[in-house]
Motif scaffolding. Structure first.
Motif, mmCIF file in Angstrom:
data_model
loop_
_atom_site.group_PDB
_atom_site.id
_atom_site.type_symbol
_atom_site.label_atom_id
_atom_site.label_comp_id
_atom_site.label_asym_id
_atom_site.label_seq_id
_atom_site.Cartn_x
_atom_site.Cartn_y
_atom_site.Cartn_z
ATOM 1 N N GLU A 1 0.840 -1.203 -0.143
ATOM 2 C CA GLU A 1 0.533 0.533 0.033
ATOM 3 C C GLU A 1 0.889 1.368 -0.170
ATOM 4 O OE1 GLU A 1 -2.337 -0.188 2.831
ATOM 5 O OE2 GLU A 1 -4.021 -1.774 2.374
ATOM 6 N N ILE A 2 1.963 1.330 0.470
ATOM 7 C CA ILE A 2 2.519 2.232 0.654
ATOM 8 C C ILE A 2 4.156 2.520 -0.334
ATOM 9 C CG2 ILE A 2 2.309 2.540 2.982
ATOM 10 C CD1 ILE A 2 4.999 1.005 3.554
ATOM 11 N N GLY A 3 3.689 1.238 -1.538
ATOM 12 C CA GLY A 3 4.563 0.948 -2.385
ATOM 13 C C GLY A 3 5.710 0.927 -2.085
ATOM 14 N N TYR A 4 7.296 0.655 -2.948
ATOM 15 C CA TYR A 4 8.501 0.302 -2.671
ATOM 16 C C TYR A 4 9.359 0.763 -1.787
ATOM 17 C CZ TYR A 4 5.705 -3.150 -5.617
ATOM 18 O OH TYR A 4 5.012 -3.919 -6.121
ATOM 19 N N ARG A 5 10.224 0.303 -2.034
ATOM 20 C CA ARG A 5 11.380 0.994 -1.004
ATOM 21 C C ARG A 5 13.027 0.959 -1.975
ATOM 22 N NH1 ARG A 5 12.955 -3.689 3.843
ATOM 23 N NH2 ARG A 5 12.403 -4.176 1.275
ATOM 24 N N THR A 6 12.641 1.008 -3.061
ATOM 25 C CA THR A 6 13.667 1.039 -4.013
ATOM 26 C C THR A 6 13.100 1.000 -5.355
ATOM 27 O OG1 THR A 6 14.544 -0.688 -4.512
ATOM 28 C CG2 THR A 6 15.669 1.199 -2.406
ATOM 29 N N PHE A 7 13.708 1.731 -6.072
ATOM 30 C CA PHE A 7 13.393 1.199 -7.782
ATOM 31 C C PHE A 7 13.644 -0.606 -8.110
ATOM 32 C CE2 PHE A 7 14.569 1.018 -12.474
ATOM 33 C CZ PHE A 7 13.838 1.494 -13.350
ATOM 34 N N GLU A 8 14.348 -0.711 -7.623
ATOM 35 C CA GLU A 8 15.076 -1.941 -7.593
ATOM 36 C C GLU A 8 14.074 -2.356 -6.831
ATOM 37 O OE1 GLU A 8 17.383 -2.767 -10.411
ATOM 38 O OE2 GLU A 8 17.802 -1.169 -11.101
ATOM 39 N N GLU A 9 13.827 -2.904 -5.936
ATOM 40 C CA GLU A 9 13.047 -3.330 -5.669
ATOM 41 C C GLU A 9 11.257 -3.426 -5.951
ATOM 42 O OE1 GLU A 9 11.308 -3.671 -0.958
ATOM 43 O OE2 GLU A 9 10.628 -2.048 -1.716
ATOM 44 N N ALA A 10 10.414 -2.425 -6.184
ATOM 45 C CA ALA A 10 9.726 -2.171 -7.237
ATOM 46 C C ALA A 10 10.469 -3.247 -8.818
ATOM 47 C CB ALA A 10 9.716 -0.304 -7.586
ATOM 48 N N LYS A 11 10.974 -2.652 -9.446
ATOM 49 C CA LYS A 11 11.491 -3.522 -10.352
ATOM 50 C C LYS A 11 11.804 -4.972 -10.229
ATOM 51 C CE LYS A 11 14.703 -3.570 -14.473
ATOM 52 N NZ LYS A 11 15.889 -3.177 -15.306
ATOM 53 N N HIS A 12 11.768 -5.821 -9.278
ATOM 54 C CA HIS A 12 12.057 -6.979 -9.506
ATOM 55 C C HIS A 12 10.991 -7.772 -9.044
ATOM 56 C CE1 HIS A 12 13.218 -10.457 -8.104
ATOM 57 N NE2 HIS A 12 12.778 -10.686 -6.621
#
Length: 305
Positions: free
Chosen positions: A252-263
């Motif tokens: 709900e609060i999104g991801y901590r990093t760009f790489e985490e989101a991508k993975h």
């Protein structure tokens, strides 16, 4: 200029060197005058600084307020919480303490797309909500959505094959531009064996009306179709995919990093959504299962003819 003959201790000499260096005197010359090694001065200069008791307590208050909010509080909220505890703290001082402690609010800011100048286009809605497609690689649909990645927004471009609602191309970027949509389209085109005469449908976003993107469609021999302006129902299959991604999979609060989101998003697309998630459009089957059934049936027909 101060001289070595001054009756001062080593710490006092280092302090004088630091002060004079701020007045533009070179460190090498100052260390020579005071008779100290530059390495010793640098070690003293770079030593860990001990916090005063007042500063230490203030940082503890900030840290406690942050943890109490489960990491969601920003500088303004933390300043109010700490001040309410009897320790006056401004928003700007709270910001500096959060930075020193490495604390980042996990709360998503409100997203706003920047207004972009786009060329006038007169591309009809050729799809016209005919979302039931008889075979793969006949109609693809694309869209862009925004995703929070700890410190800033990232943008996901998706390409969906409407036959079984199979994601065939995607790209994640910090910029919502035509380079992003071109990358997703290229992935779809290459991964699907470079099919010809595909209809590509999207909304009228500047990423899809831009000349570079339209030129890429021409190179791939695709026919472009666009929703009517401001009508999300004209592209509802992709809208539903994005809604499923955000409600079923994303924190709900999104991801901590760009790489985490991508993975994590890639795991959803190629794993759960494509291979396992039941889809009402497919009578409860996953997209990849339905596509495999189609290709198996085509092979059977080819053998019998």
């Amino acid at each position: 200029m101060y001289h070595r003959s001054l009756d001062v201790g080593l710490v006092e000499q280092f302090t004088l060197i630091q002060r004079l260096h701020r007045e533009s005197y070179p460190v090498k010359q100052l260390c020579c005058v005071f008779g100290v090694h530059r390495s010793s001065y640098r070690a003293w200069r770079d030593r860990p600084k001990r916090l005063s008791e007042t500063e230490w307590r203030l940082r503890e208050h900030v840290k406690s307020a942050y943890e109490l909010s489960n990491g969601s509080a920003g500088a303004r909220t933390i300043a109010s919480m700490v001040t309410a505890q009897g320790c006056p703290l401004s928003r700007y001082r709270a910001t500096r303490r959060m930075q020193a402690l490495g604390l980042v609010s996990s709360q998503q800011p409100k997203h706003r797309y920047k207004r972009a100048e786009q060329p006038h286009t007169n591309i009809p809605n050729r799809l016209d909500r005919q979302f039931d497609v008889v075979a793969p690689n006949k109609v693809w649909a694309g869209d862009i959505t925004y995703i929070w990645t700890g410190r800033r927004w990232a943008y996901l471009a998706i390409v969906l094959d409407l036959f079984a609602r199979q994601p065939v191309g995607w790209a994640l970027s910090l910029n919502p531009d035509s380079a992003l949509t071109k990358k997703a389209l290229t992935m779809a085109y290459e991964s699907r064996g470079e099919p010809k005469d595909v209809m590509f449908h999207s909304d009228q976003g500047c990423q899809y009306t831009s000349l570079p993107f339209r030129q890429q469609l021409w190179r791939y021999q695709m026919v472009q179709s666009m929703s009517r302006r401001g009508n999300c129902w004209d592209n509802s299959p992709v809208e539903r995919f994005i809604r499923s991604l955000k409600t079923e999979w994303m924190p709900e609060i999104g991801y901590r990093t760009f790489e985490e989101a991508k993975h994590h998003i890639t795991e959803y697309i190629i794993g759960y959504y494509s291979q396992f998630r039941p889809h009402t459009h497919n009578d409860g089957l996953a997209p990849r299962v339905v596509e495999q059934q189609y290709w198996n049936a085509q092979k059977t027909v080819a053998k019998n003819t």
